[in-house]
Design an enzyme around this catalytic site. Sequence first.
Site, PDB file in Angstrom:
ATOM      1  N   GLY A 129     -42.761 -27.661  66.263  1.00  0.00           N
ATOM      2  CA  GLY A 129     -43.335 -26.067  67.272  1.00  0.00           C
ATOM      3  C   GLY A 129     -42.369 -25.079  66.126  1.00  0.00           C
ATOM      4  CE  LYS A 156     -43.768 -15.471  85.675  1.00  0.00           C
ATOM      5  NZ  LYS A 156     -44.208 -16.147  84.570  1.00  0.00           N
ATOM      6  CG  HIS A 167     -40.953 -12.910  85.973  1.00  0.00           C
ATOM      7  ND1 HIS A 167     -40.448 -13.569  87.145  1.00  0.00           N
ATOM      8  CD2 HIS A 167     -40.126 -14.055  85.550  1.00  0.00           C
ATOM      9  CE1 HIS A 167     -40.143 -14.656  87.239  1.00  0.00           C
ATOM     10  NE2 HIS A 167     -39.563 -15.220  85.941  1.00  0.00           N
ATOM     11  N   GLY A 208     -43.863 -19.938  87.713  1.00  0.00           N
ATOM     12  CA  GLY A 208     -44.040 -21.677  87.685  1.00  0.00           C
ATOM     13  C   GLY A 208     -42.335 -21.448  88.909  1.00  0.00           C
ATOM     14  CB  THR A 209     -38.595 -20.706  87.530  1.00  0.00           C
ATOM     15  OG1 THR A 209     -38.916 -21.309  86.674  1.00  0.00           O
ATOM     16  CG2 THR A 209     -37.654 -21.600  88.042  1.00  0.00           C
ATOM     17  N   GLY A 213     -40.241 -29.597  75.902  1.00  0.00           N
ATOM     18  CA  GLY A 213     -40.159 -28.429  76.185  1.00  0.00           C
ATOM     19  C   GLY A 213     -41.779 -28.232  76.330  1.00  0.00           C
ATOM     20  CB  THR A 214     -44.855 -28.755  74.860  1.00  0.00           C
ATOM     21  OG1 THR A 214     -44.163 -29.152  73.730  1.00  0.00           O
ATOM     22  CG2 THR A 214     -46.019 -28.303  74.998  1.00  0.00           C
ATOM     23  N   PRO A 245     -39.756 -29.100  81.817  1.00  0.00           N
ATOM     24  CG  PRO A 245     -41.860 -28.433  83.603  1.00  0.00           C
ATOM     25  CD  PRO A 245     -40.429 -29.441  83.164  1.00  0.00           C
ATOM     26  CG  ASN A 246     -37.210 -23.565  83.472  1.00  0.00           C
ATOM     27  OD1 ASN A 246     -36.241 -23.410  82.857  1.00  0.00           O
ATOM     28  ND2 ASN A 246     -36.972 -22.267  84.810  1.00  0.00           N
TER      29      ASN A 246
HETATM   30  P1  NAD Z   1     -45.415 -20.429  69.997  1.00  0.00           P
HETATM   31  O1  NAD Z   1     -46.709 -19.865  70.879  1.00  0.00           O
HETATM   32  O2  NAD Z   1     -44.346 -18.884  70.148  1.00  0.00           O
HETATM   33  O3  NAD Z   1     -45.230 -21.265  68.941  1.00  0.00           O
HETATM   34  C1  NAD Z   1     -45.989 -22.945  69.155  1.00  0.00           C
HETATM   35  C2  NAD Z   1     -45.496 -23.530  67.912  1.00  0.00           C
HETATM   36  O4  NAD Z   1     -46.150 -24.822  68.217  1.00  0.00           O
HETATM   37  C3  NAD Z   1     -46.631 -22.680  67.039  1.00  0.00           C
HETATM   38  O5  NAD Z   1     -45.912 -22.341  65.798  1.00  0.00           O
HETATM   39  C4  NAD Z   1     -47.576 -23.411  66.587  1.00  0.00           C
HETATM   40  O6  NAD Z   1     -48.638 -23.157  65.087  1.00  0.00           O
HETATM   41  C5  NAD Z   1     -47.311 -25.012  66.785  1.00  0.00           C
HETATM   42  N1  NAD Z   1     -47.808 -26.186  66.790  1.00  0.00           N
HETATM   43  C6  NAD Z   1     -49.479 -26.500  67.325  1.00  0.00           C
HETATM   44  N2  NAD Z   1     -49.882 -27.047  66.461  1.00  0.00           N
HETATM   45  C7  NAD Z   1     -48.446 -27.993  66.173  1.00  0.00           C
HETATM   46  C8  NAD Z   1     -48.568 -29.135  65.984  1.00  0.00           C
HETATM   47  N3  NAD Z   1     -49.755 -30.246  65.978  1.00  0.00           N
HETATM   48  N4  NAD Z   1     -47.448 -29.820  65.490  1.00  0.00           N
HETATM   49  C9  NAD Z   1     -46.235 -28.697  65.265  1.00  0.00           C
HETATM   50  N5  NAD Z   1     -46.357 -27.672  66.131  1.00  0.00           N
HETATM   51  C10 NAD Z   1     -47.066 -27.450  66.348  1.00  0.00           C
HETATM   52  O7  NAD Z   1     -45.440 -21.225  71.713  1.00  0.00           O
HETATM   53  P2  NAD Z   1     -43.392 -21.003  72.271  1.00  0.00           P
HETATM   54  O8  NAD Z   1     -43.219 -19.640  73.022  1.00  0.00           O
HETATM   55  O9  NAD Z   1     -42.990 -20.696  71.161  1.00  0.00           O
HETATM   56  O10 NAD Z   1     -43.894 -22.357  73.362  1.00  0.00           O
HETATM   57  C11 NAD Z   1     -44.126 -23.118  73.476  1.00  0.00           C
HETATM   58  C12 NAD Z   1     -44.029 -24.059  73.737  1.00  0.00           C
HETATM   59  O11 NAD Z   1     -43.041 -23.988  74.862  1.00  0.00           O
HETATM   60  C13 NAD Z   1     -45.063 -23.971  75.876  1.00  0.00           C
HETATM   61  O12 NAD Z   1     -45.817 -25.057  75.660  1.00  0.00           O
HETATM   62  C14 NAD Z   1     -44.682 -23.023  76.222  1.00  0.00           C
HETATM   63  O13 NAD Z   1     -45.145 -23.046  77.671  1.00  0.00           O
HETATM   64  C15 NAD Z   1     -42.779 -23.668  75.985  1.00  0.00           C
HETATM   65  N6  NAD Z   1     -42.141 -23.041  77.006  1.00  0.00           N
HETATM   66  C16 NAD Z   1     -41.361 -24.017  77.525  1.00  0.00           C
HETATM   67  C17 NAD Z   1     -39.752 -23.731  77.914  1.00  0.00           C
HETATM   68  C18 NAD Z   1     -38.863 -25.153  78.559  1.00  0.00           C
HETATM   69  O14 NAD Z   1     -37.705 -24.441  79.384  1.00  0.00           O
HETATM   70  N7  NAD Z   1     -39.006 -25.513  78.828  1.00  0.00           N
HETATM   71  C19 NAD Z   1     -39.910 -22.497  77.860  1.00  0.00           C
HETATM   72  C20 NAD Z   1     -40.272 -21.473  76.911  1.00  0.00           C
HETATM   73  C21 NAD Z   1     -41.440 -22.846  76.337  1.00  0.00           C
END
Ligand code: NAD
Length: 269
Positions: free
Chosen positions: A8, A163, A159, A169-170, A101-102, A126-127
């Site tokens: 990603g 939002k 926030h 969620g937190t 992190g997804t 998730p966070n």
């Molecule tokens: P975003 O939409 O900006 O980026 C996601 C990226 O994933 C895009 O570039 C997309 O093309 C890519 N992608 C799609 N399918 C793919 C594949 N098969 N292989 C590789 N890459 C692929 O989203 P974001 O804001 O960067 O957030 C990404 C994820 O992280 C979300 O699920 C979001 O909820 C999560 N998130 C988690 C935390 C945490 O602390 N865990 C914090 C922020 C965001």
Amino acid sequence: MVRVAISGVMGRMGRTIAKLGYEDRDVEIVAGIESPDCAHSHDTVGELIGVKELKSPITSDISEVIDLLDVLIEFSNSPEAVLSHARLLAADKNKKGMVIGTTGLSDGDIKELEELSKDFPVVFAPNMSIGVNLLFKLVEEAAKALKDKGFDIEVVEMHHRFKKDAPSGTAVKIVDILKKATGIEKVVYGRQGDYPEGRPSDEIGVFALRGGDVVGDHTVIFAGLGERVELTHKAGSRDIFARGAIEAAKWVKDKPAGLYDMMDVLGLR
Ligand code: NAD
């Protein structure tokens, strides 16, 4: 030194992790993974983040780069990609690590991840903010220590105006921790109305404030008669999630197989 690939990589989080990872002398960014639709718009991670000398390739096929990496940091927005990458890493004899992190994984996805993680080490959270995970721990400790000692518990979060969900969620996770630690079941959102008997002690109040560009504030108030304890976390930027992911990648390298979270990374268990 940990060799990291970012899935990603073209997303908001992926780019941030690439930038911060590049600046970290204990991290080498060895590849970026993207969806087949995007992977060919940039050839290298360096091109993506404006660092010419960083020549690590971007590909949609992780098997092309799997030998280069110690840890895959997964921040794609595709649970299918998460699972397909996890299956590949679980089957790899070199026991690479994974940091996920997804969000938005289904219960079935998480079950499969639990199964796969018997064969390789995975951090799933998730966070990823270090401070928020510490806040979870402190809230648990405080709630246990103050249980049945006459302290009312209120959760306040704020926030930005854009939002989409409330409470955050937190905040929901904080309430879960409080319920477990205190045995209180009743949760009141945005209290309003008459309270002839005053505030009941067997409830947790939750307040979601919205406005401006606030990245994310959470406060838990334990209010007794004559004293008050407040635990607060304030997020200044999304970089905190990226920094947490990078810390998790350093930590998970060479760990035994298993499913871990940020509490493990931070030694808070
Ligand atoms: P975003 O939409 O900006 O980026 C996601 C990226 O994933 C895009 O570039 C997309 O093309 C890519 N992608 C799609 N399918 C793919 C594949 N098969 N292989 C590789 N890459 C692929 O989203 P974001 O804001 O960067 O957030 C990404 C994820 O992280 C979300 O699920 C979001 O909820 C999560 N998130 C988690 C935390 C945490 O602390 N865990 C914090 C922020 C965001």
